[in-house]
Design an enzyme around this catalytic site. Structure first.
Site, short mmCIF file in Angstrom:
data_model
loop_
_atom_site.label_atom_id
_atom_site.label_comp_id
_atom_site.label_asym_id
_atom_site.label_seq_id
_atom_site.Cartn_x
_atom_site.Cartn_y
_atom_site.Cartn_z
N GLY A 31 7.10 79.31 51.51
CA GLY A 31 6.82 78.28 52.51
C GLY A 31 6.76 78.86 53.91
O GLY A 31 6.56 80.05 54.09
N LEU A 33 4.39 78.35 55.92
CA LEU A 33 3.07 78.99 55.72
C LEU A 33 2.38 79.32 57.04
O LEU A 33 2.54 78.62 58.04
CB LEU A 33 2.18 78.06 54.90
CG LEU A 33 2.73 77.67 53.52
CD1 LEU A 33 1.72 76.78 52.78
CD2 LEU A 33 3.06 78.90 52.67
N HIS A 34 1.62 80.40 56.99
CA HIS A 34 0.82 80.81 58.14
C HIS A 34 -0.55 81.23 57.63
O HIS A 34 -0.82 81.17 56.42
CB HIS A 34 1.51 81.95 58.91
CG HIS A 34 1.95 83.08 58.02
ND1 HIS A 34 1.06 83.93 57.42
CD2 HIS A 34 3.19 83.48 57.61
CE1 HIS A 34 1.71 84.81 56.69
NE2 HIS A 34 3.01 84.56 56.78
N HIS A 37 -0.93 83.35 54.41
CA HIS A 37 -0.86 82.62 53.13
C HIS A 37 -2.16 81.85 52.88
O HIS A 37 -2.68 81.82 51.76
CB HIS A 37 0.27 81.57 53.16
CG HIS A 37 1.64 82.13 53.30
ND1 HIS A 37 2.39 81.97 54.44
CD2 HIS A 37 2.42 82.83 52.44
CE1 HIS A 37 3.58 82.52 54.28
NE2 HIS A 37 3.62 83.08 53.08
N ASP A 151 3.72 92.97 52.58
CA ASP A 151 4.90 93.38 51.80
C ASP A 151 4.43 94.44 50.81
O ASP A 151 4.38 94.21 49.60
CB ASP A 151 5.47 92.16 51.08
CG ASP A 151 5.94 91.11 52.07
OD1 ASP A 151 6.83 91.40 52.86
OD2 ASP A 151 5.36 90.00 52.07
N ILE A 177 -3.01 89.81 57.34
CA ILE A 177 -3.70 89.03 58.37
C ILE A 177 -2.89 89.14 59.66
O ILE A 177 -1.67 89.00 59.65
CB ILE A 177 -3.83 87.53 57.95
CG1 ILE A 177 -4.52 87.42 56.58
CG2 ILE A 177 -4.56 86.72 59.00
CD1 ILE A 177 -5.96 87.89 56.53
N MET A 185 1.00 88.51 60.65
CA MET A 185 1.47 87.14 60.44
C MET A 185 2.68 87.19 59.51
O MET A 185 2.65 87.87 58.48
CB MET A 185 0.38 86.32 59.76
CG MET A 185 -0.86 86.21 60.59
SD MET A 185 -0.81 84.70 61.53
CE MET A 185 -2.42 84.74 62.27
N SER A 186 3.72 86.47 59.87
CA SER A 186 4.94 86.44 59.06
C SER A 186 5.68 85.14 59.36
O SER A 186 5.69 84.68 60.51
CB SER A 186 5.83 87.63 59.43
OG SER A 186 7.14 87.42 58.96
N SER A 187 6.31 84.58 58.33
CA SER A 187 7.08 83.34 58.55
C SER A 187 8.21 83.60 59.53
O SER A 187 8.64 82.71 60.26
CB SER A 187 7.66 82.86 57.22
OG SER A 187 6.63 82.76 56.28
O1 PAF Z 1 6.56 87.36 49.48
C1 PAF Z 1 7.20 86.29 49.30
O2 PAF Z 1 7.00 85.28 49.98
C2 PAF Z 1 8.27 86.26 48.24
O3 PAF Z 1 8.90 87.49 48.13
C3 PAF Z 1 7.76 85.79 46.87
C4 PAF Z 1 6.73 86.73 46.29
C5 PAF Z 1 7.16 84.40 47.00
C6 PAF Z 1 8.92 85.71 45.89
O4 PAF Z 1 9.91 84.84 46.33
#
Ligand code: PAF
Length: 279
Positions: A31, A33-34, A37, A151, A177, A185-187
């Protein structure tokens, strides 16, 4: 968009929507989200008949309680963004659905993947990722799953998981992105002030500088300069290193084209950010 919370309901909705042999694409998320995602969700929609997105903040992958407690939760906004990105099914499971009483932890041999970079810095993190992604794959049963290269190490871990338990599953990894200023971009960016956001732009600048310096100097010196840029700008560096992009083995020498990956984890205003560059 259908919103479901149980695995039974999830399977019912997927089989209803897919009417037999449709291709199911899956984007797992936590979640907040940006645009990173949303690009994955749009790509998933273009390449599949049914797009499933999960939002689950997995407690098992947080080695730091404060990071877990402060993880941003923006479900209503996320739903809105997913509707606009053509998501068909939003899966919002609870902890009991993901980890029922009968759930048994799986062990996967990650080789060096949990012994370098994020591995020792976040003990138990990849084990938590393995548990949740395996459960999500079992419940969603996708044909293809989407992850972002931000990641980078997680992408390699997910590949091992796929090879171990889901050999038929296709994986797609997408470019990081970035904002216009280069910040990935990161939450977690949501936790930064305007000043912190500005500071954080130096992370990608430092990575690009290492790439540029490849033509002129050895990795040790290039990394030293990059570290200097970061610390000068008030960023605390946890690690900054060159590795082989196929194996994640740290390298003291430049490698062939597209094999160099420089990985960084750094702290800005108490928020841990990661990024990488491949060249
Ligand atoms: O990258 C993420 O957001 C999380 O590590 C994932 C892959 C949804 C697992 O919880």
């Amino acid at each position: 968009m259908r919103v479901v919370t149980s695995d039974i309901e999830l399977q019912q909705v997927i089989s209803e929507l897919s009417k037999g042999n449709a291709r199911v694409g899956f984007v797992p998320t936590m979640g907040a989200l940006h645009e990173g995602h949303i690009q994955l969700v749009k790509q998933c929609h273009e390449e599949n008949d049914v797009t499933v997105v999960s939002i689950f903040v997995n407690p098992k992958q947080f080695n730091n309680k404060e990071d877990f407690d402060k993880y941003p939760i923006t479900v209503e906004q996320d739903k809105h963004m997913l509707e606009n990105a053509f998501c068909d099914v939003l899966f919002l499971p609870t902890v009991d659905v993901v980890y029922p009483e009968k759930y048994k932890t799986v062990q996967v041999n990650l080789g060096i993947l949990d012994k370098v970079f994020e591995g020792p810095q976040r003990p138990g993190h990849f084990d938590g990722v393995i548990q949740v992604v395996k459960r999500l794959f079992e419940m969603v049963q996708p044909h293809v799953a989407y992850f972002g290269f931000k990641d980078f190490q997680q992408c390699m871990v997910v590949k091992v998981l796929r090879n171990t338990f889901f050999p038929k599953l296709e994986l797609r990894f997408s470019e990081t992105i970035r904002q216009k200023d280069g910040l990935a971009m990161s939450s977690r960016n949501m936790r930064l002030s305007a000043v912190g956001l500005e500071k954080a732009t130096h992370i990608y600048k430092a990575l690009k500088m290492v790439r540029e310096l490849k033509k002129h100097i050895e990795p040790f010196d290039a990394l030293k300069y990059a570290r200097h840029i970061l610390t000068q700008n008030g960023i605390e560096v946890e690690y900054l290193a060159l590795a082989n992009a196929d194996t994640l083995i740290e390298s003291k020498k430049w490698l062939r084209k597209d094999k160099n990956v420089v990985l960084v984890a750094a702290w800005v205003e108490g928020v841990r950010l990661i990024d990488n560059i491949i060249f």
